[in-house]
Motif scaffolding. Sequence first.
Motif, PDB file in Angstrom:
ATOM      1  N   GLU A   8      -1.449   9.203  19.997  1.00 21.03           N
ATOM      2  CA  GLU A   8      -2.366   9.316  18.868  1.00 21.03           C
ATOM      3  C   GLU A   8      -1.644   8.996  17.568  1.00 21.03           C
ATOM      4  O   GLU A   8      -0.513   9.426  17.362  1.00 21.03           O
ATOM      5  N   VAL A   9      -2.330   8.239  16.711  1.00 17.16           N
ATOM      6  CA  VAL A   9      -1.834   7.975  15.362  1.00 17.16           C
ATOM      7  C   VAL A   9      -2.841   8.570  14.391  1.00 17.16           C
ATOM      8  O   VAL A   9      -4.032   8.288  14.466  1.00 17.16           O
ATOM      9  N   ARG A  10      -2.340   9.416  13.508  1.00 17.95           N
ATOM     10  CA  ARG A  10      -3.171   9.994  12.457  1.00 17.95           C
ATOM     11  C   ARG A  10      -2.730   9.387  11.140  1.00 17.95           C
ATOM     12  O   ARG A  10      -1.538   9.266  10.859  1.00 17.95           O
ATOM     13  N   LEU A  11      -3.720   9.019  10.345  1.00 14.59           N
ATOM     14  CA  LEU A  11      -3.458   8.399   9.051  1.00 14.59           C
ATOM     15  C   LEU A  11      -3.976   9.323   7.963  1.00 14.59           C
ATOM     16  O   LEU A  11      -5.161   9.657   7.929  1.00 14.59           O
ATOM     17  N   HIS A  12      -3.084   9.759   7.087  1.00 12.42           N
ATOM     18  CA  HIS A  12      -3.427  10.665   5.995  1.00 12.42           C
ATOM     19  C   HIS A  12      -3.306   9.882   4.683  1.00 12.42           C
ATOM     20  O   HIS A  12      -2.269   9.272   4.425  1.00 12.42           O
ATOM     21  N   LEU A  13      -4.360   9.910   3.878  1.00  9.36           N
ATOM     22  CA  LEU A  13      -4.396   9.168   2.616  1.00  9.36           C
ATOM     23  C   LEU A  13      -4.594  10.131   1.458  1.00  9.36           C
ATOM     24  O   LEU A  13      -5.452  11.018   1.517  1.00  9.36           O
ATOM     25  N   PHE A  14      -3.822   9.932   0.393  1.00  5.82           N
ATOM     26  CA  PHE A  14      -3.896  10.752  -0.808  1.00  5.82           C
ATOM     27  C   PHE A  14      -3.958   9.835  -2.017  1.00  5.82           C
ATOM     28  O   PHE A  14      -3.113   8.959  -2.166  1.00  5.82           O
ATOM     29  N   GLU A  15      -4.935  10.023  -2.875  1.00  5.00           N
ATOM     30  CA  GLU A  15      -5.076   9.182  -4.070  1.00  5.00           C
ATOM     31  C   GLU A  15      -5.051  10.075  -5.291  1.00  5.00           C
ATOM     32  O   GLU A  15      -5.712  11.111  -5.346  1.00  5.00           O
ATOM     33  N   ASP A  16      -4.251   9.673  -6.288  1.00  3.88           N
ATOM     34  CA  ASP A  16      -4.182  10.411  -7.536  1.00  3.88           C
ATOM     35  C   ASP A  16      -3.820   9.464  -8.664  1.00  3.88           C
ATOM     36  O   ASP A  16      -2.768   8.810  -8.620  1.00  3.88           O
ATOM     37  N   GLU A  17      -4.708   9.358  -9.641  1.00  3.95           N
ATOM     38  CA  GLU A  17      -4.480   8.573 -10.855  1.00  3.95           C
ATOM     39  C   GLU A  17      -4.008   7.148 -10.564  1.00  3.95           C
ATOM     40  O   GLU A  17      -3.009   6.681 -11.117  1.00  3.95           O
ATOM     41  N   PRO A  49     -10.889   2.694  -4.936  1.00  5.43           N
ATOM     42  CA  PRO A  49      -9.973   3.448  -4.070  1.00  5.43           C
ATOM     43  C   PRO A  49      -9.806   2.877  -2.667  1.00  5.43           C
ATOM     44  O   PRO A  49      -8.719   2.985  -2.082  1.00  5.43           O
ATOM     45  N   ASP A  50     -10.849   2.257  -2.110  1.00  2.89           N
ATOM     46  CA  ASP A  50     -10.736   1.700  -0.756  1.00  2.89           C
ATOM     47  C   ASP A  50      -9.625   0.656  -0.654  1.00  2.89           C
ATOM     48  O   ASP A  50      -8.961   0.545   0.370  1.00  2.89           O
ATOM     49  N   ILE A  51      -9.442  -0.113  -1.719  1.00  3.54           N
ATOM     50  CA  ILE A  51      -8.399  -1.145  -1.690  1.00  3.54           C
ATOM     51  C   ILE A  51      -7.022  -0.496  -1.665  1.00  3.54           C
ATOM     52  O   ILE A  51      -6.141  -0.899  -0.898  1.00  3.54           O
ATOM     53  N   GLY A  52      -6.823   0.532  -2.465  1.00  2.00           N
ATOM     54  CA  GLY A  52      -5.553   1.261  -2.431  1.00  2.00           C
ATOM     55  C   GLY A  52      -5.312   1.883  -1.069  1.00  2.00           C
ATOM     56  O   GLY A  52      -4.184   1.873  -0.559  1.00  2.00           O
ATOM     57  N   ASP A  53      -6.389   2.423  -0.471  1.00  2.00           N
ATOM     58  CA  ASP A  53      -6.265   2.993   0.876  1.00  2.00           C
ATOM     59  C   ASP A  53      -5.787   1.945   1.866  1.00  2.00           C
ATOM     60  O   ASP A  53      -4.909   2.206   2.701  1.00  2.00           O
ATOM     61  N   GLU A  54      -6.372   0.756   1.790  1.00  2.00           N
ATOM     62  CA  GLU A  54      -6.018  -0.313   2.732  1.00  2.00           C
ATOM     63  C   GLU A  54      -4.556  -0.722   2.595  1.00  2.00           C
ATOM     64  O   GLU A  54      -3.843  -0.847   3.596  1.00  2.00           O
ATOM     65  N   PHE A  55      -4.115  -0.930   1.353  1.00  2.00           N
ATOM     66  CA  PHE A  55      -2.713  -1.330   1.151  1.00  2.00           C
ATOM     67  C   PHE A  55      -1.753  -0.223   1.578  1.00  2.00           C
ATOM     68  O   PHE A  55      -0.777  -0.472   2.287  1.00  2.00           O
ATOM     69  N   ALA A  56      -2.015   0.998   1.159  1.00  2.00           N
ATOM     70  CA  ALA A  56      -1.120   2.108   1.498  1.00  2.00           C
ATOM     71  C   ALA A  56      -1.095   2.343   3.004  1.00  2.00           C
ATOM     72  O   ALA A  56      -0.026   2.564   3.589  1.00  2.00           O
ATOM     73  N   ALA A  57      -2.259   2.305   3.660  1.00  2.00           N
ATOM     74  CA  ALA A  57      -2.327   2.512   5.106  1.00  2.00           C
ATOM     75  C   ALA A  57      -1.576   1.414   5.849  1.00  2.00           C
ATOM     76  O   ALA A  57      -0.817   1.696   6.797  1.00  2.00           O
ATOM     77  N   ALA A  58      -1.770   0.169   5.442  1.00  2.44           N
ATOM     78  CA  ALA A  58      -1.075  -0.944   6.093  1.00  2.44           C
ATOM     79  C   ALA A  58       0.435  -0.801   5.960  1.00  2.44           C
ATOM     80  O   ALA A  58       1.189  -1.036   6.915  1.00  2.44           O
ATOM     81  N   ARG A  59       0.891  -0.385   4.786  1.00  4.76           N
ATOM     82  CA  ARG A  59       2.333  -0.217   4.580  1.00  4.76           C
ATOM     83  C   ARG A  59       2.884   0.945   5.388  1.00  4.76           C
ATOM     84  O   ARG A  59       3.996   0.873   5.916  1.00  4.76           O
ATOM     85  N   ALA A  60       2.104   2.018   5.522  1.00  4.92           N
ATOM     86  CA  ALA A  60       2.539   3.154   6.338  1.00  4.92           C
ATOM     87  C   ALA A  60       2.618   2.754   7.808  1.00  4.92           C
ATOM     88  O   ALA A  60       3.561   3.136   8.509  1.00  4.92           O
ATOM     89  N   LEU A  61       1.634   2.000   8.278  1.00  7.51           N
ATOM     90  CA  LEU A  61       1.645   1.554   9.672  1.00  7.51           C
ATOM     91  C   LEU A  61       2.788   0.578   9.936  1.00  7.51           C
ATOM     92  O   LEU A  61       3.426   0.620  10.998  1.00  7.51           O
ATOM     93  N   ARG A  62       3.072  -0.294   8.974  1.00  2.77           N
ATOM     94  CA  ARG A  62       4.205  -1.219   9.117  1.00  2.77           C
ATOM     95  C   ARG A  62       5.516  -0.437   9.179  1.00  2.77           C
ATOM     96  O   ARG A  62       6.387  -0.727  10.002  1.00  2.77           O
ATOM     97  N   ASP A  63       5.657   0.579   8.325  1.00  2.00           N
ATOM     98  CA  ASP A  63       6.849   1.425   8.334  1.00  2.00           C
ATOM     99  C   ASP A  63       6.974   2.152   9.675  1.00  2.00           C
ATOM    100  O   ASP A  63       8.053   2.200  10.273  1.00  2.00           O
TER     101      ASP A  63
END
Length: 95
Positions: A8-17, A49-63
């Motif tokens: 299982e992979v869980r993806l946690h997203l946090f957005e602030d400012e 915010p969806d665009i930030g989610d996509e970039f951050a999630a992709a970078r986390a998955l790549r990492d």
Amino acid sequence: MPHTADWEVRLHLFEDEGKTTARAVLETGTSSLTGTGTARRAAGDEDVPDIGDEFAAARALRDLGGKLLRTAEHDVEARGAAPSPRESTPYGWDM
């Protein structure tokens, strides 16, 4: 002997400012790996915010993927195999 596993992979997203941080956590049942990624909205960008989610999630998955590959390489080397000097995928595992 056949082998089946569910990871299982869980993806946690946090957005602030205008900054989104993502954490991808892989649970294998016997171990856990975590990858992280961030995205920051430029001052002139529209607030979507969806665009930030996509970039951050992709970078986390790549990492996370990089960490998983390094873990696999370490495990193979621990069993006496060494990566081959060729440019193809080492150890016979296709990408």
